[in-house]
Scaffold this active site. Structure first.
Site: not given
Ligand code: F6R
Length: 251
Positions: A151-153, A170
């Site tokens: 769950n990236e920014p 990542t």
């Protein structure tokens, strides 16, 4: 005020032993009731001491995983199961191959699902978690972007299992394992923030100075979709298991 609890250990091995004892107790108490224990699991370097301890508990202390159902957080899209860097391979090499868990009780998102099937595959993953009775426990690491799962920014608090675009940070962190950035997948399937937050109990592990600033931001900073781990402040039953390095910037 929201808050999240954390514990600081002299070493990652000490933290892993403590957490593994907690999870072993969950598995045994469920077995005594004739029920399953549903564990959400993570990959990466961080969980390795915890997985080593679970294997030791199985091999030396007779802890059975016969009543355990697992759901992994995520999988890279574009990798076959037997790719050396797939999370399927990682989990079998580092944990499942050494336990008595039933192969049918192991769940990871598919890395090879066709584009047209991704939405249905993700919905089925959510259904499978629900049908298993929900996550009793979720294990997390934290990425340098503050991600939990992938769950990236920008990932919303109410997000569920879906395809995501991996952040450049990542992908750069994964590049050495893949023998170069060009080989790192661009997309993944991940449980969403809401999927993770639905777990009854959450443990986030972090080791070393490199994680100290993101751990501080996640624990002490504002709740923001720019750091998905910050949503854990509102969970109510989350503990961070930290070594001294990862805890070094906490107030
Ligand atoms: C792994 C995962 C990620 C990792 C995180 C930390 O399944 O979803 O969120 O937990 O990227 O990775 P390591 O442990 O390698 O520092």
């Amino acid at each position: 005020m929201n808050s999240v609890s954390f514990r600081v250990f002299d070493s990652s091995d000490d933290a892993a032993r403590e957490l593994a004892a907690e999870v072993a107790e969950l598995i045994r108490s469920r077995a005594a009731e004739g029920r399953n224990a549903v564990l959400g699991l993570a990959t990466g370097n961080t969980p390795l001491p915890f997985y080593r301890e679970l294997i030791r508990l199985h091999q030396e202390e007779g802890l059975s995983f016969g009543n355990v159902i697992t759901f992994n957080l995520d999988e890279y899209l574009g990798l076959e199961r037997d790719h050396p860097e797939s999370y399927w391979t990682f989990m079998h090499r580092n944990l499942f191959d050494h336990l008595d868990i039933a192969p049918d009780n192991v769940n990871l998102p598919s890395g090879t699902v066709a584009d047209s099937e991704v939405a249905a595959h993700c919905a089925a993953y959510e259904d499978a978690i629900r049908e298993a009775g929900g996550l009793d426990f979720q294990l997390l690491g934290i990425g340098r972007t503050g991600h939990i799962g992938f769950n990236e920014p920008g990932s919303e608090k109410n997000s569920i299992t879906r395809r995501v675009h991996l952040d450049p940070v990542t992908r750069a962190d994964a590049a050495p394992a893949f023998g170069g950035l060009d080989n790192v997948p661009t997309y993944a399937i991940t449980m969403g923030c809401a999927t993770i937050l639905s777990a009854k109990r959450i443990a986030l592990l972090a080791w070393g100075d490199k994680k100290a600033s993101i751990v501080k931001a996640a624990i002490e900073g504002p709740i923001t979709d720019q750091i998905s781990a910050s949503f854990l402040q509102e969970h109510g039953n989350t503990t961070y298991f930290l070594d001294r390095g990862a805890a070094s910037l906490l107030a």
